[in-house]
Structure formats: structure tokens, C-alpha cells
Design an enzyme around this catalytic site. Structure first.
Site, PDB file in Angstrom:
ATOM      1  N   ARG A   1     105.505  34.476  32.190  1.00  0.00           N
ATOM      2  CA  ARG A   1     105.452  34.838  33.635  1.00  0.00           C
ATOM      3  C   ARG A   1     105.826  33.559  34.429  1.00  0.00           C
ATOM      4  O   ARG A   1     105.302  32.340  34.198  1.00  0.00           O
ATOM      5  CB  ARG A   1     103.912  35.055  34.231  1.00  0.00           C
ATOM      6  CG  ARG A   1     103.439  36.551  33.793  1.00  0.00           C
ATOM      7  CD  ARG A   1     104.257  37.709  34.409  1.00  0.00           C
ATOM      8  NE  ARG A   1     103.739  39.100  34.093  1.00  0.00           N
ATOM      9  CZ  ARG A   1     104.415  39.991  33.241  1.00  0.00           C
ATOM     10  NH1 ARG A   1     105.485  39.157  32.320  1.00  0.00           N
ATOM     11  NH2 ARG A   1     104.071  40.886  32.838  1.00  0.00           N
TER      12      ARG A   1
ATOM     13  N   HIS B   1     114.625  38.067  32.858  1.00  0.00           N
ATOM     14  CA  HIS B   1     113.278  38.618  32.369  1.00  0.00           C
ATOM     15  C   HIS B   1     113.604  39.773  31.333  1.00  0.00           C
ATOM     16  O   HIS B   1     113.632  41.079  31.516  1.00  0.00           O
ATOM     17  CB  HIS B   1     112.546  39.425  33.514  1.00  0.00           C
ATOM     18  CG  HIS B   1     110.992  39.419  33.487  1.00  0.00           C
ATOM     19  ND1 HIS B   1     110.187  38.982  34.253  1.00  0.00           N
ATOM     20  CD2 HIS B   1     110.394  39.869  32.209  1.00  0.00           C
ATOM     21  CE1 HIS B   1     109.074  39.532  33.732  1.00  0.00           C
ATOM     22  NE2 HIS B   1     109.187  39.743  32.393  1.00  0.00           N
TER      23      HIS B   1
HETATM   24  N1  LIG Z   1     109.334  37.928  29.494  1.00  0.00           N
HETATM   25  C1  LIG Z   1     109.140  39.112  28.952  1.00  0.00           C
HETATM   26  O1  LIG Z   1     109.964  40.003  28.720  1.00  0.00           O
HETATM   27  C2  LIG Z   1     107.687  39.686  28.473  1.00  0.00           C
HETATM   28  C3  LIG Z   1     107.459  40.969  27.834  1.00  0.00           C
HETATM   29  C4  LIG Z   1     106.347  41.200  27.320  1.00  0.00           C
HETATM   30  C5  LIG Z   1     105.085  40.329  27.722  1.00  0.00           C
HETATM   31  N2  LIG Z   1     105.368  39.275  28.272  1.00  0.00           N
HETATM   32  C6  LIG Z   1     104.085  38.272  28.723  1.00  0.00           C
HETATM   33  O2  LIG Z   1     103.686  37.695  27.594  1.00  0.00           O
HETATM   34  C7  LIG Z   1     102.110  37.796  27.814  1.00  0.00           C
HETATM   35  C8  LIG Z   1     101.420  37.877  26.517  1.00  0.00           C
HETATM   36  O3  LIG Z   1     101.414  39.205  25.759  1.00  0.00           O
HETATM   37  P1  LIG Z   1     100.815  39.402  24.380  1.00  0.00           P
HETATM   38  O4  LIG Z   1     100.729  40.884  24.168  1.00  0.00           O
HETATM   39  O5  LIG Z   1     101.029  38.481  23.499  1.00  0.00           O
HETATM   40  O6  LIG Z   1      99.194  39.079  24.952  1.00  0.00           O
HETATM   41  P2  LIG Z   1      97.881  39.193  24.075  1.00  0.00           P
HETATM   42  O7  LIG Z   1      97.928  39.668  22.761  1.00  0.00           O
HETATM   43  O8  LIG Z   1      96.546  39.421  24.952  1.00  0.00           O
HETATM   44  O9  LIG Z   1      97.624  37.532  23.767  1.00  0.00           O
HETATM   45  C9  LIG Z   1      97.360  36.647  24.788  1.00  0.00           C
HETATM   46  C10 LIG Z   1      97.195  35.234  24.122  1.00  0.00           C
HETATM   47  O10 LIG Z   1      96.737  34.277  25.047  1.00  0.00           O
HETATM   48  C11 LIG Z   1      95.505  33.715  24.830  1.00  0.00           C
HETATM   49  N3  LIG Z   1      94.741  33.370  26.029  1.00  0.00           N
HETATM   50  C12 LIG Z   1      94.647  33.856  27.187  1.00  0.00           C
HETATM   51  N4  LIG Z   1      94.203  33.228  28.133  1.00  0.00           N
HETATM   52  C13 LIG Z   1      94.082  31.994  27.636  1.00  0.00           C
HETATM   53  C14 LIG Z   1      93.236  31.071  28.257  1.00  0.00           C
HETATM   54  N5  LIG Z   1      92.779  30.795  29.167  1.00  0.00           N
HETATM   55  N6  LIG Z   1      93.436  29.694  27.256  1.00  0.00           N
HETATM   56  C15 LIG Z   1      94.075  29.833  26.158  1.00  0.00           C
HETATM   57  N7  LIG Z   1      94.558  30.645  25.524  1.00  0.00           N
HETATM   58  C16 LIG Z   1      94.451  32.096  26.451  1.00  0.00           C
HETATM   59  C17 LIG Z   1      94.768  34.872  24.219  1.00  0.00           C
HETATM   60  O11 LIG Z   1      93.655  33.978  23.415  1.00  0.00           O
HETATM   61  P3  LIG Z   1      92.654  35.090  22.527  1.00  0.00           P
HETATM   62  O12 LIG Z   1      93.529  35.378  21.407  1.00  0.00           O
HETATM   63  O13 LIG Z   1      91.582  34.043  22.160  1.00  0.00           O
HETATM   64  O14 LIG Z   1      92.412  36.096  23.304  1.00  0.00           O
HETATM   65  C18 LIG Z   1      95.774  35.264  23.272  1.00  0.00           C
HETATM   66  O15 LIG Z   1      95.946  34.604  22.004  1.00  0.00           O
HETATM   67  C19 LIG Z   1     102.020  39.106  28.572  1.00  0.00           C
HETATM   68  O16 LIG Z   1     100.752  39.043  29.274  1.00  0.00           O
HETATM   69  C20 LIG Z   1     103.130  39.094  29.685  1.00  0.00           C
HETATM   70  O17 LIG Z   1     102.921  38.350  30.779  1.00  0.00           O
HETATM   71  C21 LIG Z   1     106.685  38.905  28.653  1.00  0.00           C
END
Ligand SMILES: NC(=O)c1ccc[n+]([C@@H]2O[C@H](COP(=O)([O-])OP(=O)(O)OC[C@H]3O[C@@H](n4cnc5c(N)ncnc54)[C@H](OP(=O)(O)O)[C@@H]3O)[C@@H](O)[C@H]2O)c1
Length: 309
Positions: free
Chosen positions: A224, A272
Site C-alpha cells: 500500500r 496498482h
Molecule cells: N498491489 C496489489 O495489487 C496488491 C494485491 C493484493 C494484496 N496487496 C497487499 O498485500 C498485503 C498482504 O497480503 P497477504 O494476503 O499476504 O496478507 P497476510 O496473509 O495477512 O500476511 C501479512 C503478513 O504481514 C505480517 N505483519 C502484519 N503486521 C505486521 C507487523 N506489525 N509487524 C510484522 N509483520 C506484520 C503478518 O505477520 P503474521 O504472519 O505473524 O501474522 C503476515 O506475515 C495486503 O494487505 C494488501 O494490502 C496488494
């Protein structure tokens, strides 16, 4: 049984045939034609206007049309008693991994340097390491981070992942929590951000973080725009602390035409598009959660509003 669909007007037409085929009994209302608010059971949304969800008194489930729910939780009126699920679609996960692999390879193989040389008709060999000698760090080692990590590992990169809770992943140096962040950053020559945007991670890509990376490190932000402090990135590129950045998400989208990122020679901008939602694969995943709710089974990919993701 009615669902309110709130996204761009063009996208409704792409989703509706899938809803009709997979769950013909579901009445789909496309915003702004909401009708009787009290008759809406489910909402499927992307960046709904603040207050819209709160205006639906009998809402039972909020489904997000993407992986990140930061925009939903930023609205203080989003009902907290209604479960929120996010979209986790293997099709999108693969798309994100393709994007990350492409950009990491471009940075690793000095694509920006060679593009500049081509513009100047310069025939010159630059130093090149092998992937095994290139240390890549993924900030946010969840669904997307771990899949991208597997693909980068297959290409031979020396990989590390940082998450909130500790993880053991074969062949990956894993780090967790604020205490282990400096050690993780200290070894990340290419840093990939795949964190959710939360209170803790807002503005995390700032001057302080950049100063802990090896000199000349590169950044890929596919998460983001709110993670990045724009002025700090420009300053770090100016001093050579960072050598390049690839950015897919921005604080203001579309990126304003006068934003300095557009024309910076060491910044790659994409609109994006790293992982776009894909109705044919996403619709069955979303409708499965409606069935689960109706049958009293646990929901998939439920968000924890207190945690913020
Ligand atoms: N650009 C694009 O087109 C696009 C598309 C899809 C998604 N995204 C972005 O990608 C993000 C991630 O997606 P995802 O499905 O991989 O999410 P996810 O499965 O919830 O993974 C999030 C990761 O971040 C870690 N995390 C969260 N808060 C943290 C903190 N304060 N300190 C350290 N680590 C932290 C989590 O740790 P834990 O494993 O310990 O919980 C987890 O490993 C989404 O939220 C979205 O904003 C972007």
C-alpha cells in the site's frame, strides 16, 4: 437473500454472470441502486464510501473485493459486530508472485542501468552477482509473501522473511517482530514490502528504515502507498542509500500527474496492477463464505479488526 455490490460500475458487469451461475437464488443489487437497506444480508465491496455499511441494519457478512482491508477498518462506522472476510485467491497470489519475481530480477540484473545505457547508446558490461549471492528480504511473510518467497527461492535468491509472529520456513532466514527488524533489514539488498496497512505498519518505509538497509539497496513496494514516506524515498535515492524503487501502490491513486515519482530515473511506477481481482476464480471463493455463514460453518479468511488485518 440479497447482496449489495459496491465497486466500480464497470466491474459489476464482469461479476454478475458468475454470481448468476453459481448462486442463482442470490439477489445482487449494484450500488447506488440499494433499494430497501433492511433487506441486504451481504455486502461485497471495494473502498465503499464511509457510512455505507453502517446504513445496512441487517448485514450479516462484509466481503472485501481484495486482500487488504485497510480502507474498511479506516472507516470508524464500519460495523464491528459483522464479520469481515478478505479475498484470498490463488490466482491473485500467483499474479503477485509473478510481479515480485519480475521486479526482483530486474533490480538484480540491473535492468534500470542497462535501459539508461541503451538510451545513451552505451555498450558497457556492469558487475553482476548470481542470485545465490543476492540477499532479498520480504517484509510481511503471509499468504503473498510466502508464495513470492517460494518462487524467489526457486530462482536461487538468498531469502529472508519478516512477520509479526515467528515462523519456520525451510531455507528461509525468518525474523519476527520489532526486535528482529534491524537484523532483517541489515541483510536485505532488495527489500520487498507485502505488509498489510495497519496502525503499526503505516509509514514503515521511512528514512529510519532505509538507513538500516545495506547501502545501495533497492525497494519493491507492492503493498500500500501508506507504507511509504514519499519524501524519505526521494531523499534516500538522492544520497545513494537506495539505488532504485519499484512502486505499485501510492498514497493518492491514480498517482497525480505532477508527482515526482513519475519522472524519477530510479523509480519504476506501475498502476496498482500487481495482483488484480479475477471474477472467474474469485466468485466461487467469495460465495463459499456465504454458504459457510448460512450453514453455521467457520468462515475462511476472516479479518481480525483489532489486529488490523
Ligand atoms: N498491489 C496489489 O495489487 C496488491 C494485491 C493484493 C494484496 N496487496 C497487499 O498485500 C498485503 C498482504 O497480503 P497477504 O494476503 O499476504 O496478507 P497476510 O496473509 O495477512 O500476511 C501479512 C503478513 O504481514 C505480517 N505483519 C502484519 N503486521 C505486521 C507487523 N506489525 N509487524 C510484522 N509483520 C506484520 C503478518 O505477520 P503474521 O504472519 O505473524 O501474522 C503476515 O506475515 C495486503 O494487505 C494488501 O494490502 C496488494
Amino acid at each position: 437473500m440479497a447482496l449489495l455490490f459496491r465497486s466500480s460500475p464497470e466491474s459489476a458487469a464482469r461479476w454478475q454472470p458468475h454470481f448468476a451461475r453459481l448462486m442463482p437464488e442470490l439477489e445482487v443489487r449494484v450500488w447506488p441502486e440499494v433499494g430497501d437497506c433492511a433487506a441486504i444480508d451481504y455486502a461485497l465491496v471495494w473502498q465503499p464510501e464511509p457510512g455505507l455499511l453502517a446504513s445496512l441494519p441487517n448485514l450479516k457478512l462484509i466481503m472485501n473485493l481484495g486482500a487488504g482491508v485497510d480502507h474498511l477498518l479506516a472507516d470508524p462506522t464500519t460495523p464491528r459486530h459483522v464479520p469481515i472476510v478478505r479475498l484470498v485467491d490463488p490466482y491473485m497470489t500467483e499474479a503477485m508472485s509473478e510481479y515480485v519475481a519480475l521486479q526482483v530480477l530486474r533490480l538484480h540484473r540491473r535492468d534500470l542501468d542497462y535501459a539508461a545505457q541503451q538510451r545513451d547508446r552505451v555498450w558497457w558490461e556492469l558487475d553482476q552477482k548470481n542470485a545465490a549471492e543476492r540477499r532479498v528480504g520480504i517484509l510481511g511473510f503471509g499468504v503473498l509473501g510466502q508464495d513470492a518467497g517460494r518462487k524467489l527461492q526457486a530462482l536461487g535468491f538468498d531469502l529472508a522473511g519478516w512477520s509479526r509472529g515467528a515462523k519456520a520456513v525451510p531455507g528461509v532466514a525468518t525474523y519476527a517482530g520489532a526486535a528482529e527488524l534491524p537484523a532483517f533489514l541489515g541483510r536485505s539488498e532488495i527489500l520487498v514490502c507485502l505488509l498489510p496497512l495497519t496502525r503499526e505498519t503505516e509509514g514503515i518505509l521511512d528514512r529510519r528504515l532505509f538507513s538500516q538497509l545495506p547501502r545501495g539497496a533497492a525497494l519493491v513496494n507492492a503493498a500500500r502507498g501508506g507504507h511509504l514516506v514519499d519524501a524519505d524515498l526521494l531523499a534516500a535515492l538522492g544520497t545513494g542509500q537506495l539505488s532504485a524503487a519499484v512502486l505499485d501502490a501510492f498514497r493518492d491513486e491514480p498517482l497525480p500527474p505532477d508527482h515526482p515519482f513519475w519522472s524519477h530515473p530510479r523509480i519504476v511506477v506501475t498502476p496498482h496492477i500487481a495482483a488484480l481481482t479475477n471474477p472467474p476464480t474469485a466468485a466461487p471463493i467469495l460465495l463459499d463464505n456465504i454458504r459457510r455463514l448460512r450453514e453455521g460453518r467457520p468462515l475462511e479468511n476472516q479479518v481480525d479488526p483489532a489486529r488490523g488485518y
